[in-house]
Motif scaffolding. Structure first.
Motif, PDB file in Angstrom:
ATOM      1  N   ILE A   1       0.587  -0.378  -0.022  1.00 14.98           N
ATOM      2  CA  ILE A   1      -0.161  -0.272  -0.792  1.00 14.98           C
ATOM      3  C   ILE A   1       0.964   1.975   0.187  1.00 14.98           C
ATOM      4  CG2 ILE A   1      -1.894  -1.102   1.151  1.00 14.98           C
ATOM      5  CD1 ILE A   1      -0.738   0.198   3.856  1.00 14.98           C
ATOM      6  N   VAL A   2       0.443   2.191  -0.769  1.00 15.03           N
ATOM      7  CA  VAL A   2       1.317   3.252  -0.740  1.00 15.03           C
ATOM      8  C   VAL A   2       0.019   4.394   0.460  1.00 15.03           C
ATOM      9  CG1 VAL A   2       1.611   5.583  -1.889  1.00 15.03           C
ATOM     10  CG2 VAL A   2       2.213   3.605  -2.776  1.00 15.03           C
ATOM     11  N   VAL A   3       0.794   5.398   1.376  1.00 17.93           N
ATOM     12  CA  VAL A   3       0.309   6.155   2.575  1.00 17.93           C
ATOM     13  C   VAL A   3       1.161   7.196   2.229  1.00 17.93           C
ATOM     14  CG1 VAL A   3      -0.020   3.974   4.107  1.00 17.93           C
ATOM     15  CG2 VAL A   3       2.334   5.163   4.186  1.00 17.93           C
ATOM     16  N   ARG A   4       0.200   8.310   2.690  1.00 16.63           N
ATOM     17  CA  ARG A   4       0.504   9.974   3.045  1.00 16.63           C
ATOM     18  C   ARG A   4      -0.291  10.127   3.861  1.00 16.63           C
ATOM     19  NH1 ARG A   4      -2.236  12.402  -2.469  1.00 16.63           N
ATOM     20  NH2 ARG A   4      -0.425  10.846  -3.596  1.00 16.63           N
ATOM     21  N   GLY A   5       0.540  11.175   4.210  1.00 17.96           N
ATOM     22  CA  GLY A   5       0.135  12.215   5.718  1.00 17.96           C
ATOM     23  C   GLY A   5       0.517  12.233   6.575  1.00 17.96           C
ATOM     24  N   ALA A   6       0.249  12.783   8.003  1.00 22.14           N
ATOM     25  CA  ALA A   6       1.257  13.141   9.118  1.00 22.14           C
ATOM     26  C   ALA A   6       0.471  12.768   9.971  1.00 22.14           C
ATOM     27  CB  ALA A   6       1.903  14.689   8.585  1.00 22.14           C
ATOM     28  N   LYS A   7       2.090  12.451  10.933  1.00 19.85           N
ATOM     29  CA  LYS A   7       1.364  11.903  12.487  1.00 19.85           C
ATOM     30  C   LYS A   7       1.845  12.972  13.325  1.00 19.85           C
ATOM     31  CE  LYS A   7      -0.910   8.207  12.047  1.00 19.85           C
ATOM     32  NZ  LYS A   7      -2.308   8.116  12.466  1.00 19.85           N
TER      33      LYS A   7
ATOM     34  N   SER B   1       4.298  -1.473  10.014  1.00 18.56           N
ATOM     35  CA  SER B   1       5.370  -0.985  10.723  1.00 18.56           C
ATOM     36  C   SER B   1       6.059  -1.013   9.557  1.00 18.56           C
ATOM     37  CB  SER B   1       6.031  -1.877  12.046  1.00 18.56           C
ATOM     38  OG  SER B   1       6.726  -1.990  12.066  1.00 18.56           O
ATOM     39  N   ILE B   2       6.315   1.107   9.524  1.00 19.99           N
ATOM     40  CA  ILE B   2       8.036   0.939   8.312  1.00 19.99           C
ATOM     41  C   ILE B   2       8.941   1.243   9.156  1.00 19.99           C
ATOM     42  CG2 ILE B   2       7.056   3.423   8.095  1.00 19.99           C
ATOM     43  CD1 ILE B   2       8.061   0.765   5.353  1.00 19.99           C
ATOM     44  N   PRO B   3      10.624   0.910   8.383  1.00 16.56           N
ATOM     45  CA  PRO B   3      11.597   1.629   8.918  1.00 16.56           C
ATOM     46  C   PRO B   3      11.675   2.912   8.470  1.00 16.56           C
ATOM     47  CG  PRO B   3      12.608  -0.020   7.313  1.00 16.56           C
ATOM     48  CD  PRO B   3      10.821  -0.104   6.864  1.00 16.56           C
ATOM     49  N   THR B   4      12.192   3.607  10.312  1.00 14.05           N
ATOM     50  CA  THR B   4      12.344   4.963  10.397  1.00 14.05           C
ATOM     51  C   THR B   4      13.056   5.387   8.831  1.00 14.05           C
ATOM     52  OG1 THR B   4      13.072   4.459  12.102  1.00 14.05           O
ATOM     53  CG2 THR B   4      13.085   7.168  11.156  1.00 14.05           C
ATOM     54  N   ASN B   5      13.943   5.011   8.297  1.00 13.56           N
ATOM     55  CA  ASN B   5      14.865   5.788   7.135  1.00 13.56           C
ATOM     56  C   ASN B   5      14.074   4.805   5.310  1.00 13.56           C
ATOM     57  OD1 ASN B   5      15.398   3.111   6.324  1.00 13.56           O
ATOM     58  ND2 ASN B   5      17.766   2.864   6.463  1.00 13.56           N
ATOM     59  N   ALA B   6      12.818   4.491   5.472  1.00 13.64           N
ATOM     60  CA  ALA B   6      11.872   4.488   4.511  1.00 13.64           C
ATOM     61  C   ALA B   6      12.008   6.027   3.285  1.00 13.64           C
ATOM     62  CB  ALA B   6      10.449   3.769   4.813  1.00 13.64           C
TER      63      ALA B   6
ATOM     64  N   VAL C   1       4.240   6.860   0.730  1.00 13.27           N
ATOM     65  CA  VAL C   1       5.551   5.591   1.548  1.00 13.27           C
ATOM     66  C   VAL C   1       4.386   4.639   0.801  1.00 13.27           C
ATOM     67  CG1 VAL C   1       6.347   5.048   3.590  1.00 13.27           C
ATOM     68  CG2 VAL C   1       6.640   7.557   3.200  1.00 13.27           C
ATOM     69  N   LEU C   2       5.983   3.295   0.011  1.00 14.68           N
ATOM     70  CA  LEU C   2       5.189   2.618  -0.141  1.00 14.68           C
ATOM     71  C   LEU C   2       5.216   1.406   1.307  1.00 14.68           C
ATOM     72  CD1 LEU C   2       4.630   0.114  -2.308  1.00 14.68           C
ATOM     73  CD2 LEU C   2       7.299  -0.116  -2.218  1.00 14.68           C
ATOM     74  N   VAL C   3       4.330   0.974   1.796  1.00 13.79           N
ATOM     75  CA  VAL C   3       4.423  -0.004   2.460  1.00 13.79           C
ATOM     76  C   VAL C   3       4.345  -1.761   2.074  1.00 13.79           C
ATOM     77  CG1 VAL C   3       3.527  -0.585   4.692  1.00 13.79           C
ATOM     78  CG2 VAL C   3       3.748   1.452   4.135  1.00 13.79           C
ATOM     79  N   PRO C   4       5.330  -2.516   2.423  1.00 13.91           N
ATOM     80  CA  PRO C   4       5.171  -3.874   1.628  1.00 13.91           C
ATOM     81  C   PRO C   4       3.835  -4.532   2.234  1.00 13.91           C
ATOM     82  CG  PRO C   4       7.497  -3.024   2.218  1.00 13.91           C
ATOM     83  CD  PRO C   4       6.841  -2.238   2.867  1.00 13.91           C
TER      84      PRO C   4
ATOM     85  N   ARG D   1       4.405  -6.232   6.051  1.00 18.23           N
ATOM     86  CA  ARG D   1       3.942  -5.131   7.010  1.00 18.23           C
ATOM     87  C   ARG D   1       2.827  -5.011   7.002  1.00 18.23           C
ATOM     88  NH1 ARG D   1       8.907  -2.796   9.087  1.00 18.23           N
ATOM     89  NH2 ARG D   1      11.129  -3.979   8.745  1.00 18.23           N
ATOM     90  N   VAL D   2       1.854  -4.827   6.568  1.00 18.92           N
ATOM     91  CA  VAL D   2       0.502  -4.298   7.007  1.00 18.92           C
ATOM     92  C   VAL D   2       0.459  -5.859   7.974  1.00 18.92           C
ATOM     93  CG1 VAL D   2      -1.487  -3.461   5.793  1.00 18.92           C
ATOM     94  CG2 VAL D   2       0.454  -3.386   4.571  1.00 18.92           C
ATOM     95  N   PHE D   3      -0.868  -4.816   9.231  1.00 18.35           N
ATOM     96  CA  PHE D   3      -1.532  -4.693  10.067  1.00 18.35           C
ATOM     97  C   PHE D   3      -3.433  -4.513   9.758  1.00 18.35           C
ATOM     98  CE2 PHE D   3       2.215  -3.390  12.426  1.00 18.35           C
ATOM     99  CZ  PHE D   3       3.381  -4.610  11.869  1.00 18.35           C
ATOM    100  N   LEU D   4      -3.346  -3.092   8.993  1.00 16.42           N
ATOM    101  CA  LEU D   4      -4.661  -3.291   8.377  1.00 16.42           C
ATOM    102  C   LEU D   4      -4.922  -1.960   7.195  1.00 16.42           C
ATOM    103  CD1 LEU D   4      -7.252  -3.173  10.494  1.00 16.42           C
ATOM    104  CD2 LEU D   4      -6.804  -1.013  11.178  1.00 16.42           C
ATOM    105  N   ALA D   5      -5.749  -2.206   5.982  1.00 17.66           N
ATOM    106  CA  ALA D   5      -5.363  -1.545   5.226  1.00 17.66           C
ATOM    107  C   ALA D   5      -6.996  -2.198   4.919  1.00 17.66           C
ATOM    108  CB  ALA D   5      -4.906  -2.288   4.120  1.00 17.66           C
ATOM    109  N   GLY D   6      -7.782  -0.339   5.307  1.00 19.24           N
ATOM    110  CA  GLY D   6      -9.014  -0.676   5.198  1.00 19.24           C
ATOM    111  C   GLY D   6     -10.571  -1.410   6.268  1.00 19.24           C
ATOM    112  N   GLU D   7     -10.104  -2.424   6.809  1.00 17.46           N
ATOM    113  CA  GLU D   7     -10.911  -2.799   8.009  1.00 17.46           C
ATOM    114  C   GLU D   7     -11.445  -2.461   8.650  1.00 17.46           C
ATOM    115  OE1 GLU D   7      -8.406  -5.768   5.196  1.00 17.46           O
ATOM    116  OE2 GLU D   7      -7.942  -4.434   6.823  1.00 17.46           O
ATOM    117  N   TRP D   8     -12.477  -1.155   8.863  1.00 14.63           N
ATOM    118  CA  TRP D   8     -12.473  -0.535   9.918  1.00 14.63           C
ATOM    119  C   TRP D   8     -13.189  -0.496  11.009  1.00 14.63           C
ATOM    120  CZ3 TRP D   8     -17.472   0.074  10.916  1.00 14.63           C
ATOM    121  CH2 TRP D   8     -18.894  -0.500  10.082  1.00 14.63           C
TER     122      TRP D   8
END
Length: 470
Positions: A170-176, A208-213, A251-254, A257-264
């Motif tokens: 998945i490709v994600v965009r935003g800020a935390k 979860s994604i490496p900090t240097n992704a 950011v591309l998340v393989p 490494r995905v734990f939730l992707a739309g399962e609201w």
């Protein structure tokens, strides 16, 4: 791989991660003065050679390997007690790595919806444990207009979201925002900031994604200046830690490494689980801080010769009550632990939220008592350089005299600690963190309503009122 040394941890931070501070890009945070103290703080969690700490911070896994105890899955009250001791002897960098406990707590319900995501969590947990990594709790979104839901914002990226799904991930965009120690960890563990509905399913994302992704950028800020001396800043000089504004720029998340992707439907479970463990860690710190406030209040009263005066004793008694209520709440949460279907033990949800609420709701009043007892010197006490000066130092030793048995340097150090933790930059940080860490007061109120046995309370009230129920 096994346990890292302090030197190996520092070296692991030289991985190309993108960090910024006040507009400056930092290609190597290990060589930058702003990160000297934070890295020293984080490195302390790798102090495995210290015989006094080794048994506190390390444990033997089910495979027989040594690992940091932050990764120990609690299976009993004894395990929980060891975790509380660990939290008292660990930096905030180690503390936020407890995010893996939050992930493991949602494995059971997640497995019913998507077994692959549950497997991903367990594999990621073992990978991080094996390589002695540290991870950040990445949860709070920018949120934009709070009166609107995630998908209703003027800019759809004001909550982190999935912008693309492909064969690789998945490709994600935003800020935390408000991500403690983001610059100093190896993994950024992202969770939804709240329960989402079906219209917001692209925002129901965890990974979860490496900090240097590629595409991850961290904008840092801290309450503390780079170089503070220990005398004038006894807390800040040893405990400063940057907060990260973490940007995910496509950011591309393989998939592994995905734990939730739309399962609201499970987004709220992720947020709630993290809240429990974050509030538990905050409560451990609150117990220690409250006891320190009692000690400072007593010391400053004695140094002024008013230790036995009723107003001073009353103020100290209020602080004692506050400190003891927090301590008893924490102990109750551990003794009355709860368990997931797979056997993971966690603190009592109601007890943690009640105690954390008491801490946050009353913190500012307790600081007021401390300031009232200490007086104006909290802000105006001269600095160490003045005390050491041949010209003005004698004046300080003369005019800061109070009781016969009060050492002037000790008196200054007590006041400096009061100012540092309650009335300076660190104190300001604490004022906000006491309220907001682990979610503000409304979050604890919600959890109290959800976890309290209201049916039993209703039945008791009706019975006493003489109302017969079926």
């Amino acid at each position: 791989m096994g346990l890292k040394t302090k030197a190996q941890y520092v070296e692991s931070l030289r991985d190309g991660r993108e960090n910024f501070w006040n507009g400056e890009r930092m290609d190597d945070i290990t060589a930058h003065p702003r990160f000297r103290v934070p890295i020293e703080v984080a490195s302390s969690d790798y102090d495995y050679d210290n015989p006094e700490r080794r048994d506190i911070i390390a444990y033997k896994t089910e495979e027989g390997d040594l690992a940091h105890r932050v990764y120990q899955l609690p299976r009993s009250e004894e395990d929980l007690q060891k975790r509380m001791e660990l939290l008292r002897n660990m930096s905030i960098v180690g503390g936020v790595t407890g995010v893996f406990m939050a992930l493991l707590q949602v494995v059971d319900p997640l497995r019913k919806i998507n077994p692959q995501y549950a497997d991903n969590i367990e594999r990621m947990y073992k990978y991080a444990r094996k390589h002695d990594l540290r991870a950040a709790e990445v949860i709070t979104d920018a949120k934009g207009d709070r009166s609107r839901k995630a998908h209703e914002q003027d800019d759809p990226d004001l909550y982190l979201r999935i912008v693309e799904r492909n064969k690789d991930g998945i490709v994600v965009r935003g800020a935390k925002l408000h991500i403690s120690a983001a610059a100093l960890v190896h993994e950024l563990v992202v969770m939804p900031t709240k329960a989402m509905n079906e219209d917001e399913k692209d925002y129901a994302v965890a990974f979860s994604i490496p900090t240097n992704a590629k595409g991850v950028k961290i904008i840092n800020r801290s309450f503390a200046a780079p170089d503070l001396n220990e005398f004038d800043y006894p807390a800040s000089s040893h405990h400063s830690m940057p907060e990260g504004f973490v940007v995910f720029d496509d950011v591309l998340v393989p998939w592994d490494r995905v734990f939730l992707a739309g399962e609201w439907q499970l987004s709220g479970a992720f947020a709630g689980s993290l809240g429990l463990w974050e509030r538990t860690a905050g409560l451990v710190d609150a117990v220690e801080s409250a006891a320190t406030m009692v000690g400072l209040a007593q010391l400053v009263s004695e140094q002024q010769g008013k230790g036995k005066k009723p107003d001073a004793q009353n103020g100290v008694a209020e602080l004692i009550c506050y400190a003891e209520m927090l301590r008893m709440g924490l102990e109750h949460s551990v003794r009355n632990f709860e368990m997931t279907p797979s056997g993971m033990v966690h603190p009592n949800i109601l007890a943690v939220n009640v105690a954390k609420y008491q801490y946050a709701n009353n913190f500012h009043s307790m600081v007021k008592i401390l300031h009232d007892l200490a007086g104006g010197l909290t802000l105006t006490m001269p600095e160490e350089g003045d005390l050491r000066s041949n010209e003005v130092g004698p004046y300080l030793r003369k005019y800061l005299h109070a009781t016969k048995d009060t050492d002037i340097e000790t008196r200054m150090r007590v006041y400096n600690l009061i100012r540092d933790i309650s009335a300076d930059s660190f104190g300001g940080w604490k004022q906000v963190v006491a309220l907001q860490a682990g979610g503000g007061l409304p979050a604890q109120r919600v959890m109290m309503h959800r976890s309290y046995d209201m049916n039993a309370a209703r039945a008791k009230a009706l019975k006493l009122a003489g109302v017969k129920t079926a």
